[in-house]
Design a protein around this motif. Structure first.
Motif, PDB file in Angstrom:
ATOM      1  N   LEU A 292       0.856  -1.190   0.000  1.00 32.10           N
ATOM      2  CA  LEU A 292       0.000   0.000   0.000  1.00 32.10           C
ATOM      3  C   LEU A 292       0.893   1.241   0.000  1.00 32.10           C
ATOM      4  CD1 LEU A 292      -2.987   0.734  -0.010  1.00 32.10           C
ATOM      5  CD2 LEU A 292      -2.872   0.929   2.472  1.00 32.10           C
ATOM      6  N   SER A 293       0.890   1.974  -1.116  1.00 33.10           N
ATOM      7  CA  SER A 293       1.838   3.076  -1.286  1.00 33.10           C
ATOM      8  C   SER A 293       1.197   4.447  -1.339  1.00 33.10           C
ATOM      9  CB  SER A 293       2.647   2.863  -2.580  1.00 33.10           C
ATOM     10  OG  SER A 293       3.280   1.604  -2.583  1.00 33.10           O
ATOM     11  N   HIS A 294      -0.109   4.531  -1.564  1.00 30.48           N
ATOM     12  CA  HIS A 294      -0.771   5.833  -1.714  1.00 30.48           C
ATOM     13  C   HIS A 294      -2.195   5.711  -1.184  1.00 30.48           C
ATOM     14  CE1 HIS A 294      -1.139   9.760  -3.892  1.00 30.48           C
ATOM     15  NE2 HIS A 294      -2.418   9.448  -3.813  1.00 30.48           N
ATOM     16  N   VAL A 295      -2.535   6.557  -0.205  1.00 34.06           N
ATOM     17  CA  VAL A 295      -3.844   6.442   0.454  1.00 34.06           C
ATOM     18  C   VAL A 295      -4.513   7.798   0.581  1.00 34.06           C
ATOM     19  CG1 VAL A 295      -5.041   5.824   2.591  1.00 34.06           C
ATOM     20  CG2 VAL A 295      -3.159   4.401   1.772  1.00 34.06           C
ATOM     21  N   THR A 296      -5.809   7.846   0.304  1.00 37.73           N
ATOM     22  CA  THR A 296      -6.630   9.025   0.570  1.00 37.73           C
ATOM     23  C   THR A 296      -7.723   8.617   1.550  1.00 37.73           C
ATOM     24  OG1 THR A 296      -6.254   9.909  -1.646  1.00 37.73           O
ATOM     25  CG2 THR A 296      -8.141  10.779  -0.420  1.00 37.73           C
ATOM     26  N   VAL A 297      -7.836   9.337   2.670  1.00 41.21           N
ATOM     27  CA  VAL A 297      -8.817   9.001   3.708  1.00 41.21           C
ATOM     28  C   VAL A 297      -9.726  10.196   3.950  1.00 41.21           C
ATOM     29  CG1 VAL A 297      -9.165   8.378   6.117  1.00 41.21           C
ATOM     30  CG2 VAL A 297      -7.283   7.344   4.828  1.00 41.21           C
ATOM     31  N   GLU A 298     -11.026   9.945   3.972  1.00 39.61           N
ATOM     32  CA  GLU A 298     -12.006  10.966   4.350  1.00 39.61           C
ATOM     33  C   GLU A 298     -12.784  10.441   5.554  1.00 39.61           C
ATOM     34  OE1 GLU A 298     -16.151  12.955   2.709  1.00 39.61           O
ATOM     35  OE2 GLU A 298     -14.641  12.287   1.254  1.00 39.61           O
ATOM     36  N   VAL A 299     -12.899  11.278   6.594  1.00 42.22           N
ATOM     37  CA  VAL A 299     -13.607  10.878   7.813  1.00 42.22           C
ATOM     38  C   VAL A 299     -14.867  11.721   7.967  1.00 42.22           C
ATOM     39  CG1 VAL A 299     -13.446  10.556  10.306  1.00 42.22           C
ATOM     40  CG2 VAL A 299     -11.390  10.319   8.890  1.00 42.22           C
ATOM     41  N   ARG A 300     -15.992  11.038   8.201  1.00 41.31           N
ATOM     42  CA  ARG A 300     -17.278  11.705   8.410  1.00 41.31           C
ATOM     43  C   ARG A 300     -17.841  11.323   9.771  1.00 41.31           C
ATOM     44  NH1 ARG A 300     -20.238  10.288   2.601  1.00 41.31           N
ATOM     45  NH2 ARG A 300     -18.770  11.409   1.251  1.00 41.31           N
ATOM     46  N   GLY A 301     -18.681  12.200  10.302  1.00 41.93           N
ATOM     47  CA  GLY A 301     -19.381  11.853  11.527  1.00 41.93           C
ATOM     48  C   GLY A 301     -20.362  10.726  11.268  1.00 41.93           C
ATOM     49  N   GLY A 302     -20.779  10.044  12.328  1.00 42.29           N
ATOM     50  CA  GLY A 302     -21.662   8.903  12.169  1.00 42.29           C
ATOM     51  C   GLY A 302     -22.941   9.230  11.428  1.00 42.29           C
ATOM     52  N   HIS A 303     -23.565  10.393  11.729  1.00 41.06           N
ATOM     53  CA  HIS A 303     -24.812  10.765  11.057  1.00 41.06           C
ATOM     54  C   HIS A 303     -24.572  11.072   9.591  1.00 41.06           C
ATOM     55  CE1 HIS A 303     -22.989  14.634  12.087  1.00 41.06           C
ATOM     56  NE2 HIS A 303     -23.749  15.183  11.147  1.00 41.06           N
ATOM     57  N   GLU A 304     -23.367  11.647   9.278  1.00 34.11           N
ATOM     58  CA  GLU A 304     -23.041  11.934   7.876  1.00 34.11           C
ATOM     59  C   GLU A 304     -22.889  10.651   7.083  1.00 34.11           C
ATOM     60  OE1 GLU A 304     -20.391  15.569   7.091  1.00 34.11           O
ATOM     61  OE2 GLU A 304     -19.640  14.727   8.973  1.00 34.11           O
ATOM     62  N   GLY A 305     -22.324   9.641   7.740  1.00 33.42           N
ATOM     63  CA  GLY A 305     -22.153   8.362   7.064  1.00 33.42           C
ATOM     64  C   GLY A 305     -23.478   7.764   6.672  1.00 33.42           C
ATOM     65  N   HIS A 306     -24.465   7.863   7.544  1.00 36.63           N
ATOM     66  CA  HIS A 306     -25.788   7.326   7.223  1.00 36.63           C
ATOM     67  C   HIS A 306     -26.425   8.117   6.088  1.00 36.63           C
ATOM     68  CE1 HIS A 306     -26.235   4.265  10.247  1.00 36.63           C
ATOM     69  NE2 HIS A 306     -25.772   5.082  11.175  1.00 36.63           N
ATOM     70  N   ASP A 307     -26.247   9.451   6.125  1.00 32.22           N
ATOM     71  CA  ASP A 307     -26.889  10.288   5.122  1.00 32.22           C
ATOM     72  C   ASP A 307     -26.309  10.052   3.735  1.00 32.22           C
ATOM     73  OD1 ASP A 307     -28.448  11.373   7.063  1.00 32.22           O
ATOM     74  OD2 ASP A 307     -27.221  13.181   7.327  1.00 32.22           O
ATOM     75  N   HIS A 308     -25.009   9.708   3.669  1.00 32.25           N
ATOM     76  CA  HIS A 308     -24.355   9.613   2.370  1.00 32.25           C
ATOM     77  C   HIS A 308     -24.186   8.187   1.901  1.00 32.25           C
ATOM     78  CE1 HIS A 308     -23.264  13.738   3.515  1.00 32.25           C
ATOM     79  NE2 HIS A 308     -23.056  13.947   2.235  1.00 32.25           N
ATOM     80  N   HIS A 309     -24.569   7.218   2.708  1.00 29.02           N
ATOM     81  CA  HIS A 309     -24.378   5.832   2.279  1.00 29.02           C
ATOM     82  C   HIS A 309     -25.410   5.462   1.216  1.00 29.02           C
ATOM     83  CE1 HIS A 309     -23.243   1.675   2.459  1.00 29.02           C
ATOM     84  NE2 HIS A 309     -24.492   1.311   2.655  1.00 29.02           N
ATOM     85  N   HIS A 310     -24.946   4.799   0.158  1.00 24.80           N
ATOM     86  CA  HIS A 310     -25.855   4.326  -0.875  1.00 24.80           C
ATOM     87  C   HIS A 310     -25.300   3.032  -1.436  1.00 24.80           C
ATOM     88  CE1 HIS A 310     -23.020   5.719  -3.975  1.00 24.80           C
ATOM     89  NE2 HIS A 310     -22.875   6.795  -3.250  1.00 24.80           N
ATOM     90  N   PRO A 311     -26.134   2.220  -2.099  1.00 27.11           N
ATOM     91  CA  PRO A 311     -25.697   0.902  -2.562  1.00 27.11           C
ATOM     92  C   PRO A 311     -24.482   0.938  -3.471  1.00 27.11           C
ATOM     93  CG  PRO A 311     -28.089   1.129  -2.736  1.00 27.11           C
ATOM     94  CD  PRO A 311     -27.554   2.479  -2.397  1.00 27.11           C
ATOM     95  N   GLY A 312     -24.186   2.073  -4.090  1.00 30.23           N
ATOM     96  CA  GLY A 312     -23.052   2.122  -5.019  1.00 30.23           C
ATOM     97  C   GLY A 312     -21.724   2.149  -4.299  1.00 30.23           C
ATOM     98  N   CYS A 313     -21.722   2.422  -3.027  1.00 29.94           N
ATOM     99  CA  CYS A 313     -20.478   2.465  -2.272  1.00 29.94           C
ATOM    100  C   CYS A 313     -20.004   1.058  -1.978  1.00 29.94           C
ATOM    101  CB  CYS A 313     -20.655   3.237  -0.972  1.00 29.94           C
ATOM    102  SG  CYS A 313     -21.026   4.993  -1.218  1.00 29.94           S
ATOM    103  N   GLY A 314     -18.713   0.880  -1.948  1.00 31.65           N
ATOM    104  CA  GLY A 314     -18.186  -0.442  -1.627  1.00 31.65           C
ATOM    105  C   GLY A 314     -16.759  -0.584  -2.090  1.00 31.65           C
ATOM    106  N   ASP A 315     -16.331  -1.821  -2.224  1.00 36.78           N
ATOM    107  CA  ASP A 315     -14.953  -2.068  -2.641  1.00 36.78           C
ATOM    108  C   ASP A 315     -14.773  -1.718  -4.103  1.00 36.78           C
ATOM    109  OD1 ASP A 315     -14.561  -5.061  -0.647  1.00 36.78           O
ATOM    110  OD2 ASP A 315     -14.674  -2.941  -0.117  1.00 36.78           O
TER     111      ASP A 315
END
Length: 316
Positions: A292-315
């Protein structure tokens, strides 16, 4: 979202150089093998012209295909190394070798088609084969190919745990020579069979060789194409990244992983946490993860995660 929790780029490698661990070694050996094959090509063509031997000329033309493929591989190494620090390449030049591997796979596929067509023609229209003249040519070609295969034998490094394919550019050149060695063995068997009176063995060996080369080409096309299309290269590495990022009870709501070069991968992750921790916390969890040589991380609050989660997200 606090300032510390904004999307942040984790510069695991500040230089953005994603070349293989053995890049220079592989480049030197590829050039050496290219020179060996080029010298063999000159000898075969010169001998064919001097003796008016079509067998030698045909062998020389076959070797010319190897020289062309090896030149593509060697040029890819040189190009990737020369432009490794060029900012025009957003994620480095580690994929240049995959492009060269794909090109060589296409050459193998075309070679297989031409071999099959000529072999079928000879099956339907048998011609005289000079077995005694062909035998030393086939044996000599096999010896040269085996020496070149040994020189281009891939090495194993620790970072290859999550990238078993290793340097695909080298693998493509090695596979090209492996196909030639297999063809040479089939040719030798056909020659011995022909000397015993089984004249159909020569064109039949050509058909079998074409099928074998086509299989090699298909394997290489799939491997190179997967890298060029950013198909997830390692479910094992993806699972490990997900496990580490969610080690404190967080949810990984989006994760994409792709290959940057031999032994190098990039990842983009969106994490939902309540309360959210600083990005540095998650970067630290991934530090030292081989491959693993290059990483981008975004952190959201728990409520933001629920609001933005959709089936298209994943691996990815």
């Amino acid at each position: 979202m606090t300032t510390a929790d904004r999307p942040e780029l984790d510069a695991f490698r500040e230089d953005r150089t994603y070349l293989g661990a053995d890049h220079r070694r592989n480049e030197r050996r590829t050039w050496l093998v290219t020179l060996i094959c080029a010298a063999t090509l000159v000898v075969l063509v010169t001998g064919g012209l001097a003796t008016h031997s079509m067998a030698l000329m045909a062998s020389g033309l076959h070797m010319a295909a190897h020289v062309a493929a090896l030149l593509v591989a060697a040029a890819a190494y040189a190009l990737a190394r020369r432009h490794a620090g060029n900012p025009a390449f957003s994620f480095g030049t580690g994929k240049v070798g995959y492009l060269a591997g794909f090109a060589n796979a296409v050459v193998l596929a075309v070679t297989a088609v031409l071999m099959a067509a000529e072999s079928v023609h000879r099956l339907l229209n048998p011609g005289e084969v000079h077995y005694e003249d062909a035998l030393p040519i086939a044996m000599g070609g096999l010896v040269v190919t085996l020496v070149c295969m040994w020189l281009l034998k891939p090495t194993k490094v620790a970072a290859d745990r999550y990238d078993p394919q290793g340097d695909l550019n080298l693998s493509a050149a090695h596979l090209h020579l492996t196909a030639d060695a297999a063809v040479s063995v089939l040719a030798l068997l056909a020659i011995f069979a022909g000397r015993l009176g089984f004249t159909f063995a020569d064109p039949l060996a050509g058909v079998l060789a074409a099928v074998l080369v086509a299989q090699f080409a298909w394997t290489l096309l799939k491997r190179a194409g997967a890298a060029l299309l950013d198909i997830n290269p390692s479910p094992e590495l993806t699972a490990e990244v997900r496990r580490r990022l969610s080690d404190g009870g967080e949810r990984v709501i989006d994760l994409h992983l792709w290959r940057l070069g031999p032994g190098h991968h990039a990842a983009i992750a969106i994490i939902a946490a309540d309360p959210p921790k600083p990005v540095a916390t998650y970067r630290a969890r991934l530090a030292g993860l081989a491959g693993l040589s290059h990483v981008t991380v975004e952190v959201r609050g728990g409520h933001e995660g629920h609001d933005h989660h959709h089936p298209g997200c994943g691996d990815g």
